[in-house]
Design an enzyme around this catalytic site. Structure first.
Site, short mmCIF file in Angstrom:
data_model
loop_
_atom_site.label_atom_id
_atom_site.label_comp_id
_atom_site.label_asym_id
_atom_site.label_seq_id
_atom_site.Cartn_x
_atom_site.Cartn_y
_atom_site.Cartn_z
N ASP A 450 4.90 36.01 -84.76
CA ASP A 450 5.94 35.95 -85.79
C ASP A 450 6.82 37.20 -85.74
OD1 ASP A 450 7.29 34.93 -87.99
OD2 ASP A 450 5.45 34.49 -89.10
N ASP A 514 10.65 27.21 -91.55
CA ASP A 514 9.63 27.34 -92.59
C ASP A 514 9.69 26.18 -93.57
OD1 ASP A 514 8.39 29.54 -91.68
OD2 ASP A 514 9.23 30.96 -93.12
C1 GLA Z 1 6.77 33.58 -91.74
C2 GLA Z 1 6.45 32.32 -90.98
C3 GLA Z 1 5.53 31.47 -91.80
C4 GLA Z 1 4.27 32.24 -92.11
C5 GLA Z 1 4.61 33.55 -92.80
C6 GLA Z 1 3.39 34.43 -92.94
O1 GLA Z 1 7.52 33.30 -92.86
O2 GLA Z 1 7.61 31.65 -90.63
O3 GLA Z 1 5.22 30.28 -91.11
O4 GLA Z 1 3.57 32.49 -90.92
O5 GLA Z 1 5.60 34.27 -92.08
O6 GLA Z 1 3.69 35.61 -93.56
#
Ligand code: GLA
Length: 713
Positions: A450, A514
């Site tokens: 990420d 997301d």
């Molecule tokens: C980001 C990712 C999510 C999740 C969060 C965790 O927003 O896109 O899918 O993994 O971080 O903090």
């Protein structure tokens, strides 16, 4: 391919590129588009002769592969560089041409006065018709060379390509296609976010007036790069237009010592005479066969379960084990433990940078959970955000100077975190050591990589290093992949903020967004398919009430939407209604039954009314297809329209069935479902009838997504 008349021609089935590159001249693309069988470079050159006009220079100024200041039409700067303010204009002329392999050449050019060697490398993949273009700049002088701008390439826009489509969006709403209104001058997207970005996806489509998804000429462009970039289309007042894409440098960021070379990222470009679906199909195949290493084709894409929206930071071993049990029961094949497993990470203010399992939450480490997951027959995946650090972390307390910094300014925090300076070897080594320790000690099949903030101050030692930071991230990924060749990696950046061919050359899928809101996802995923095939598009079934939009959506819709991607789940399985769990289980089994087609067939976006979205996947040999039709909002007329199939073989007889949703879905009967026994054995129709007459859709409630299966018999 190479001719000694000063022209190079590269050909694939229906694409030809002709480059004028006589020794001593400036190199330029004379033609890129439809396959030409008999037209010579000389002919094209004559046919496109332009004269000078009053009010302009006495000779007509041509563009070139570089569009360097000094020789190009004013305002077309694809390359600018200087030596401490001197030698700021160049004219690159061809010195020699190297044939790298069939279909691939490097045109080596030089500007004597500024002592710069500029090499443009062009390849045309004969299988897919995708062109790759990049520029290398060598400092052949004795002083430092500063490069302000260097496009990966400069492509003339075909005169017929009058319409332009860009891609924009935001967090939780990525890959939104927008038509760019006609303009004179320039369309410019500059991305300085330090990652590919949610809002300025480095992709563009240029299409003729009458081009649709299915028909007509179009051209696609994508920069394979995960950092700052500039995309520009310049329409000159003489009628010519050009597309340039490359990195976007910060002040004095790109300096070359004597002997050093700058290598641009790769610009991927393709022409299709078969509409935008034809274009996407080229990009999909090219990505899978040439850019990625083929690993994802070696086994079916496993169905995921991701813990994020189920537990967020509230990790509890027993609950996670129960979720793993439930996940295995419904058909999950890979369980991914998201954020919250390490250091003091009990919320997003703390712990980033400390990549050891939290003693408080996992007193015996991660092994008990991993063993449990494996005992249920699933693979295990783990979340990392390697480039980041919370100020409240052991790493930051020990090394507060390890973050990127612009001298005299405070890096604005974002999500309570700072960006580590990976251009420093000790930082990159430390991160490698931390990740390596976790991977070496555990049976981990997958990591979700990420990157949750923009980089506002990409500075190191006083200098801007945005480009080097992106390369350093790539290098860290490469190092991990080299040591763990079977490990799969997902590229995530707050959803789809780092989705491009640069990162996908070292990862295996993207976390598309997301937003798990199935209605938003219909269009996010549709947008992503312009450049990405379904098996790299991560798509999850979210909770009944979407956490981001607050919308309540049926399990049938959520399943049908995630079905057309690399499918997974991201919801608390203990909170869903039993009948929804049953629906989910059925949906996952159906996905597995059809995933080899979904992940290998040709993707078609259908032209549909505004209230709907429709996508199809047709087997390469036309023997089988899946069509998804989603009514997003309900329609104005009493009945929905017909669905006109695409991509089928006209004379083949297909058995058509409605495989999703099951059960009674239409408010009045009989509908076509009963008339054609679509929920039973189906009925037989020719491809011609399905494409020319179309299939009347049954009346359904809004937010219903129908999946039809068509199989040749
Ligand atoms: C980001 C990712 C999510 C999740 C969060 C965790 O927003 O896109 O899918 O993994 O971080 O903090």
């Amino acid at each position: 391919m190479m001719a000694n008349d000063g022209f190079i021609s590269l050909n694939s089935d229906d694409t030809t590129i002709i480059v004028a590159c006589a020794i001593g001249d400036r190199p330029r693309i004379l033609h890129w588009g439809a396959r030409l069988r008999d037209a010579s470079g000389e002919m094209i050159s004559q046919l496109t002769t332009r004269q000078h006009v009053h009010g302009g220079p006495d000779v007509f100024l041509e563009s070139s592969l570089f569009n360097e200041i000094g020789a190009s039409p004013p305002g077309l700067s694809g390359f600018s560089a200087h030596r401490a303010g001197q030698h700021w204009a160049q004219e690159f002329v061809v010195e020699h041409v190297i044939e790298n392999k069939p279909g691939s050449v490097s045109i080596v050019c030089r500007d004597d006065a500024s002592e710069i060697v500029a090499t443009s490398s062009i390849s045309l993949d004969d299988e897919t018709g995708v062109m790759t273009l990049s520029t290398a700049i060598e400092n052949a002088g004795k002083s430092e060379l500063s490069i302000d701008t260097c496009a990966a390439g400069n492509l003339p826009l075909n005169e017929r390509a009058s319409r332009l489509f860009g891609f924009t969006g935001r967090w939780a709403m990525e890959f939104q296609r927008e038509e760019i209104p006609p303009f004179s001058g320039s369309y410019v997207r500059e991305n300085l976010r330090g990652r590919t970005s949610h809002d300025s996806f480095p992709g563009l489509i240029a299409a003729a007036d009458n081009t649709t998804e299915q028909e007509g000429d179009c051209f696609g462009f994508h920069l394979g790069w995960s950092g700052n970039h500039r995309l520009r289309v310049d329409r000159l007042n003489d009628g010519r237009a050009f597309v340039q894409m490359g990195e976007c440098f910060l002040p004095s960021e790109m300096t070359l010592a004597p002997g050093e070379t700058y290598q641009s990222p790769t610009l991927y470009a393709a022409f299709s005479p078969n509409g935008m679906n034809g274009l996407s199909s080229r990009f999909h195949t090219h990505l899978k066969t040439q850019v990625m290493d083929g690993r994802i084709d070696r086994k079916p894409r496993p169905v995921h379960y991701n813990t994020w929206e189920a537990v967020y930071f509230d990790h509890d071993l027993e609950k996670l084990k129960t979720l793993a049990d439930k996940a295995a029961e419904v058909g999950v094949e890979r369980f991914i433990l998201d954020d919250g497993w390490f250091g003091s990470r009990r919320d997003d203010t703390s712990g980033l940078g400390d990549w050891q399992a939290s003693d408080a939450v996992y007193p015996d480490g991660l092994k008990p959970l991993i063993d449990h997951v494996k005992s249920r027959g699933m693979e295990f995946g783990l979340w990392f955000e390697p480039e980041m650090v919370n100020p409240d972390s052991d790493l930051f307390r020990t090394h507060p100077d390890w973050i990127l910094k612009a001298e005299g300014l405070d890096q604005p925090p974002a999500r309570h975190q700072y960006v580590l300076d990976l251009t420093r070897a000790e930082v990159a080594d430390h991160l490698f050591g931390q990740i390596d320790a976790v991977l070496a000690d555990h049976d981990i099949d997958y990591i979700k990589w990420d990157m949750n903030r923009d980089i506002h101050h990409p500075g190191s030692g006083g200098r801007a290093v945005a480009s080097r930071q992106t390369h350093a991230v790539y290098a860290l990924m490469d190092r991990i992949r080299a040591k763990y060749p079977d490990l799969e990696i997902e590229s995530c950046a707050s959803g789809g903020g780092r989705a491009d061919y640069g990162v996908l050359s070292r990862t295996d899928r993207i976390w598309t967004s997301d937003s798990n809101d199935a209605l938003d996802r219909q269009l996010i995923q549709r947008g992503a398919t312009y450049f990405f095939p379904l098996d790299v598009i991560g798509a999850h079934v979210g909770p009944a009430r979407c956490h981001i939009t607050g919308r309540r959506l049926s399990m049938q819709l959520r399943v049908a939407t995630a079905f057309f991607g690399h499918m997974g789940l991201e919801l608390d399985l203990l909170k869903e209604r039993p009948k929804d769990i049953d629906t989910l289980k059925t949906g996952l089994a159906l996905h597995k039954e059809h995933r080899s087609l979904l992940h290998s067939g040709v993707v078609h976006r259908l032209e549909v009314p505004a209230h709907a979205n429709a996508i199809a996947v047709v087997a390469a040999d036309g023997s089988e297809a899946l069509f998804s039709w989603c009514d997003l909002t309900g329609h104005v007329e009493t009945h929905p329209r017909r669905m006109f199939a695409v991509g089928l073989d006209e004379s083949t007889l297909y058995r058509v069935r409605l495989i999703w949703p099951t059960g009674q879905i239409s408010p009045t009967q009989p509908s076509i479902i009963e008339a054609a026994n679509l929920h039973g054995d189906g009925s037989m129709f020719t491809g011609e009838a399905l494409m020319q007459i179309g299939l009347q859709l049954p009346l359904t409630l809004p937010e219903t997504c129908l999946i039809f299966h068509m199989k040749a018999e």
